[in-house]
Design a protein around this motif. Structure first.
Motif, short mmCIF file in Angstrom:
data_model
loop_
_atom_site.label_atom_id
_atom_site.label_comp_id
_atom_site.label_asym_id
_atom_site.label_seq_id
_atom_site.Cartn_x
_atom_site.Cartn_y
_atom_site.Cartn_z
N THR A 50 -18.90 25.27 -27.86
CA THR A 50 -18.54 26.78 -27.31
C THR A 50 -17.03 26.66 -27.32
OG1 THR A 50 -18.83 28.36 -25.80
CG2 THR A 50 -19.18 26.39 -25.13
N ASN A 51 -16.29 27.61 -27.16
CA ASN A 51 -14.81 27.54 -27.16
C ASN A 51 -14.11 26.85 -26.01
OD1 ASN A 51 -15.33 29.48 -29.39
ND2 ASN A 51 -14.62 31.23 -28.20
N VAL A 52 -14.95 27.01 -24.82
CA VAL A 52 -14.36 26.16 -23.71
C VAL A 52 -14.48 24.87 -23.76
CG1 VAL A 52 -16.45 26.19 -22.38
CG2 VAL A 52 -14.53 26.49 -20.94
N LEU A 53 -15.19 24.47 -24.70
CA LEU A 53 -14.98 22.95 -24.89
C LEU A 53 -14.22 22.40 -25.96
CD1 LEU A 53 -19.02 22.29 -25.03
CD2 LEU A 53 -17.20 21.69 -23.04
N HIS A 54 -13.44 23.36 -26.68
CA HIS A 54 -12.44 22.84 -27.92
C HIS A 54 -11.49 22.11 -27.21
CE1 HIS A 54 -13.80 26.40 -30.62
NE2 HIS A 54 -14.88 25.46 -30.48
N THR A 55 -10.66 22.46 -26.30
CA THR A 55 -9.51 21.76 -25.93
C THR A 55 -9.83 20.17 -25.22
OG1 THR A 55 -8.27 23.55 -25.53
CG2 THR A 55 -7.48 21.61 -24.38
N PRO A 56 -10.93 20.28 -24.12
CA PRO A 56 -11.26 18.82 -23.42
C PRO A 56 -11.82 17.86 -24.57
CG PRO A 56 -12.57 20.46 -22.84
CD PRO A 56 -11.57 21.00 -23.42
N VAL A 57 -12.78 18.38 -25.22
CA VAL A 57 -13.26 17.44 -26.29
C VAL A 57 -12.39 16.95 -27.49
CG1 VAL A 57 -15.08 17.10 -28.41
CG2 VAL A 57 -15.78 18.35 -25.95
N SER A 58 -11.63 17.74 -27.78
CA SER A 58 -10.68 17.24 -29.11
C SER A 58 -9.44 16.42 -28.42
CB SER A 58 -9.94 18.75 -29.68
OG SER A 58 -10.98 19.46 -30.07
N LYS A 71 -9.45 9.03 -32.97
CA LYS A 71 -10.30 9.59 -34.12
C LYS A 71 -9.63 10.89 -34.60
CE LYS A 71 -14.09 7.74 -31.40
NZ LYS A 71 -14.04 6.50 -32.40
N ALA A 72 -9.81 11.22 -35.79
CA ALA A 72 -9.32 12.52 -36.51
C ALA A 72 -10.42 13.46 -35.91
CB ALA A 72 -9.72 12.32 -37.94
N VAL A 73 -9.66 14.84 -35.82
CA VAL A 73 -10.42 15.89 -35.32
C VAL A 73 -10.61 17.23 -36.13
CG1 VAL A 73 -10.77 17.55 -33.34
CG2 VAL A 73 -10.15 15.10 -32.89
N LEU A 74 -11.78 17.63 -36.40
CA LEU A 74 -11.93 18.99 -37.04
C LEU A 74 -12.32 20.04 -35.85
CD1 LEU A 74 -11.80 21.03 -39.45
CD2 LEU A 74 -14.32 20.47 -39.76
N CYS A 75 -11.59 20.73 -35.49
CA CYS A 75 -12.12 21.50 -34.23
C CYS A 75 -12.22 22.98 -34.94
CB CYS A 75 -10.88 22.12 -33.22
SG CYS A 75 -11.22 22.83 -31.98
N GLU A 76 -13.30 23.70 -34.55
CA GLU A 76 -13.66 24.79 -35.06
C GLU A 76 -12.90 26.09 -34.54
OE1 GLU A 76 -14.49 27.31 -36.99
OE2 GLU A 76 -16.18 26.54 -37.20
N LYS A 77 -12.61 27.11 -34.91
CA LYS A 77 -11.68 28.26 -34.38
C LYS A 77 -12.38 28.75 -33.46
CE LYS A 77 -14.16 32.10 -35.84
NZ LYS A 77 -14.58 33.01 -34.74
N PRO A 78 -11.95 29.43 -32.26
CA PRO A 78 -10.46 29.46 -32.21
C PRO A 78 -9.96 28.02 -31.53
CG PRO A 78 -11.57 30.69 -30.46
CD PRO A 78 -12.57 30.38 -31.43
N LEU A 79 -8.63 27.70 -31.91
CA LEU A 79 -8.45 26.13 -31.71
C LEU A 79 -8.55 26.11 -30.05
CD1 LEU A 79 -7.35 23.62 -32.63
CD2 LEU A 79 -5.06 24.54 -32.38
N ALA A 80 -8.30 27.26 -29.13
CA ALA A 80 -8.17 27.20 -27.70
C ALA A 80 -8.41 28.24 -27.39
CB ALA A 80 -6.72 26.13 -27.37
N GLU A 81 -8.32 28.57 -26.18
CA GLU A 81 -8.72 29.60 -25.29
C GLU A 81 -7.21 30.18 -24.98
OE1 GLU A 81 -12.75 30.29 -23.37
OE2 GLU A 81 -11.69 28.96 -21.99
N THR A 82 -6.15 29.16 -24.75
CA THR A 82 -4.73 30.14 -24.48
C THR A 82 -4.05 29.19 -25.24
OG1 THR A 82 -4.45 28.26 -22.95
CG2 THR A 82 -5.60 30.24 -22.01
N ALA A 83 -2.71 29.75 -25.29
CA ALA A 83 -1.54 29.39 -26.16
C ALA A 83 -1.35 28.04 -25.70
CB ALA A 83 -0.41 30.19 -26.12
N GLU A 84 -1.18 27.79 -24.31
CA GLU A 84 -0.84 26.53 -23.66
C GLU A 84 -1.79 25.49 -23.90
OE1 GLU A 84 0.95 29.98 -21.79
OE2 GLU A 84 -1.31 29.42 -22.18
#
Length: 226
Positions: free
Chosen positions: A15-23, A31-44
């Motif tokens: 889910t979106n909230v996990l994209h930043t910490p897991v990546s 490790k190389a990372v393929l992150c699903e969109k959206p990349l993050a929840e905020t620009a920061e």
């Protein structure tokens, strides 16, 4: 998995909230990372992910899969080769109506918001014609939750314009994603609901008395993505 020495690539599909910490955890482990969109929840958060990826020196990518639809790749090739000339207009719409169903009309039940959910057309803008100079946008909500629809107008280099629209309350549309580019030498448009066709117009055809859109079926036998 992130700590395992025999894992080389992590696909972040949660889910979106996990994209930043897991990546970030995976990148920091080399490790190389393929992150699903959206990349993050905020620009920061997105900027932080980019910084970590650059520091780790590993491959990092975001999964905007529609870039790889054969018809979209052909549109990209026509633009990059100059066959459509200088871009004057770009327009894109992503319309669905799933959130207007009765069970989805309670507050805070519609997910992350249209800007994140329909970020595919933002990526199409970047992929096909590049970064805008300025953006004016409007978001709206119909169910008391996050943004359910947005419209945006963009200024592109050399005086070109772009318009974007997305909604999950567009009654009757199940998966309309339409992308169109108008150039000085031609135009092209694609619709996800007719995914393997690209409509193409060339000014030279019109000059030769054969004006009109070419209906190009992309994905014939032998295509690398067939």
């Amino acid at each position: 998995m992130i700590e395992a020495p025999d894992i080389d690539v992590v696909a972040c599909l949660g889910t979106n909230v996990l994209h930043t910490p897991v990546s970030i955890a995976a990148l920091e482990s080399g490790k190389a990372v393929l992150c699903e969109k959206p990349l993050a929840e905020t620009a920061e958060e997105a900027e932080q992910m980019v910084t970590v990826a650059e520091g780790a020196g590993v491959t990092a990518a975001c999964g905007f899969n529609y870039r790889f639809v054969p018809a979209v790749r052909l549109m990209h090739d026509l633009l990059s080769s100059g066959r459509l000339g200088d871009v004057r207009h770009f327009r894109a719409a992503y319309l669905q109506d799933w959130a207007s169903a009765e069970e989805m009309t309670q507050p805070n039940q519609t997910g992350a918001g249209s800007v994140l959910d329909y970020s595919h057309i933002l990526d199409m803008l970047l992929h096909l014609v590049g970064e805008p100079i300025s953006v004016d946008g409007l978001v709206t909500s119909f169910a008391g939750g996050s943004d359910d629809a947005f419209v945006a107008s963009c200024e592109l280099p050399q005086g070109a314009t772009a318009s974007l629209e997305a909604s999950r309350y567009a009654t009757g549309w199940k998966g309309l994603q339409r992308v169109e580019v108008n150039g000085t030498l031609g135009s092209a448009w694609w619709d996800m609901e007719d995914i393997n066709r690209l409509q193409v117009f060339f000014v030279d055809d019109e000059r030769e008395g054969l004006g009109g859109l070419r209906d190009v079926l992309v994905g014939e036998p032998g295509h690398p993505f067939m």
